[in-house]
Design an enzyme around this catalytic site. Structure first.
Site: not given
Ligand code: COA
Length: 388
Positions: A29, A79, A111, A201, A233
């Site tokens: 969706d 990175e 990051c 995470s 971030h």
């Protein structure tokens, strides 16, 4: 002497995929991608753009001859670097024509790298007030086709010039940081793609945020009401919103409305570019500064940096008089509006195309790429860049 951000540049490639098209192709969706994750468009890097060219293009728009004389330190945070040994900063140093009396290094901590670079730059300027430091955060985020993280890919770079008496934002003390050894996102040296434990995470991003925020308040004596805006971030825009929501009830209704409105402004560029890893927080700051007309000199902006693995940091800055005159609002609007939409099939073809790793020569079709600085060829395992 104050130290901080004197100039900010930004670059993203000319290609993107619309998240509604990706959702349709993945049988999801569209609301999940555009509302649940909070992304509209995902920048796609052609082979002629790599982290070096993205960073060089971002810096190109802000560096003048005075800066060329003053920059004696280039710190490249990434990175998705192109070499385990030689720093990407050296290529950018050459492409920008910077003076040879300069240090060039690459730094890595997911990051978080550009934040470490900014703090290092601040220390350098404190010792050498006439110096300017060029900090680059540049990445191509690749999770893989048909993966849960695919919708959070992106490509782009932010270039920050750090110096004394900055024209955009001074950086304040304290800066509060924390490290824990966790496996929420990582990319072994043999892998082109990142591995991620997405839910873990997300949890850790929030846990680190709450930890450094509490510590920051206790060290600084400041409270939520003292911030005009907080930038995060943004691996995807909903992530920052979730973090903001965990502290909103510390302010009254007016503070809450202000922070929510400014968050909307601070996520617009990221929503249309995707995750650019090291540059993501600074792209969000740029989005806020360029799109929100109600900010004024003296306003305090909070900055939350997070790099999986993990390091978190919270710090702040104060907007300077006439900061808006030193931004490139129209250029960035034109860059984002002139991009070409790819079909999902075209994006998949680009995603699967890679440079040779056996030393053979390849000439790339640079005419298809409107960027001023491009990767032109590869021969004998050496990349040849072109600045035009
Ligand atoms: N309309 C609106 N929202 C919808 C929806 C729909 N039709 N369908 C789902 N959603 C919402 C879900 O409710 C959820 O919202 P919530 O997080 O507020 O609860 C959100 O969309 C995501 O859905 P979820 O089922 O959790 O998605 P997922 O299992 O595909 O995983 C990530 C999402 C973010 C974990 C995954 O994309 C990922 O791993 N990304 C990379 C993580 C990353 O960047 N980590 C680095 C952090 S620094």
């Amino acid at each position: 002497m104050t130290i901080g951000i004197d100039k900010i540049g930004f670059y993203t490639p000319h290609l993107y995929v619309d998240m509604n098209d990706l959702a349709e192709a993945r049988d999801v969706d569209p609301g999940k991608f555009t509302i649940g994750i909070g992304q509209e468009k995902m920048a796609v890097a052609p082979l002629t753009q790599d982290p070096v060219t993205l960073a060089a293009n971002a810096a190109w728009e802000i560096i003048d001859d005075q800066d060329r004389d003053a920059i004696d330190f280039v710190i490249f945070a990434t990175e998705s670097g192109i070499d385990h040994s030689k720093s990407a900063a050296i290529y950018v140093h050459q492409l920008l024509g910077l003076k040879s009396g300069a240090r060039c290094i690459e730094v890595k901590q997911a990051c978080y790298g550009a934040t470490a670079a900014i703090q290092m730059a601040k220390g350098h300027v404190a010792l050498h007030p006439e110096s300017k430091v060029l900090v680059l955060g540049s990445d191509i985020a690749r999770y893989g086709l048909n993966t849960g993280g695919e919708v959070t890919q992106g490509a782009g770079a932010v270039a920050l010039l750090i110096g004394q008496d900055p024209r955009i934002m001074t950086l304040e003390e304290p800066s509060v940081y924390a490290t824990e050894d966790i496996m929420d996102f990582w990319r072994p040296v043999y892998s082109e793609m990142a591995f991620v434990d997405g839910k873990f995470s997300n949890e850790q991003y929030l846990a680190f945020f709450n930890r450094v925020w509490e510590q920051y308040k206790s060290e600084s004596g400041l409270a939520l009401k003292d911030f005009a805006a907080i930038c995060f971030h943004l691996p995807y825009t909903k992530m920052g919103l979730k973090a903001l929501r965990t502290i909103l009830d510390e302010g009254d209704e007016a503070v809450q409305e202000r922070l929510k409105a400014n968050f909307q402004m601070s996520q617009h560029y990221n929503r249309n570019v995707g995750n650019i890893y090291t540059g993501s927080l600074y792209l969000s700051l740029l989005s806020l500064l360029e799109l929100q007309d109600e900010l004024k000199a003296g306003d305090r902006i909070g900055l939350y940096s997070y790099g999986s693995g993990a390091v978190g940091e919270f710090f702040s800055g104060i907007l300077q008089p006439d900061y808006k005159q030193h931004l490139h609002v129209q250029d960035h609007k034109a860059m984002l509006n002139s991009r070409e939409a790819l079909t999902v099939a075209e994006y998949e073809d680009i995603f699967k195309s890679t440079l040779p790793t056996d030393g053979t020569t390849v000439e790339l079709d640079v005419e298809q790429d409107p960027a001023p600085i491009v990767l032109a060829s590869l021969a004998d395992h050496k990349r040849q860049y072109l600045s035009r």
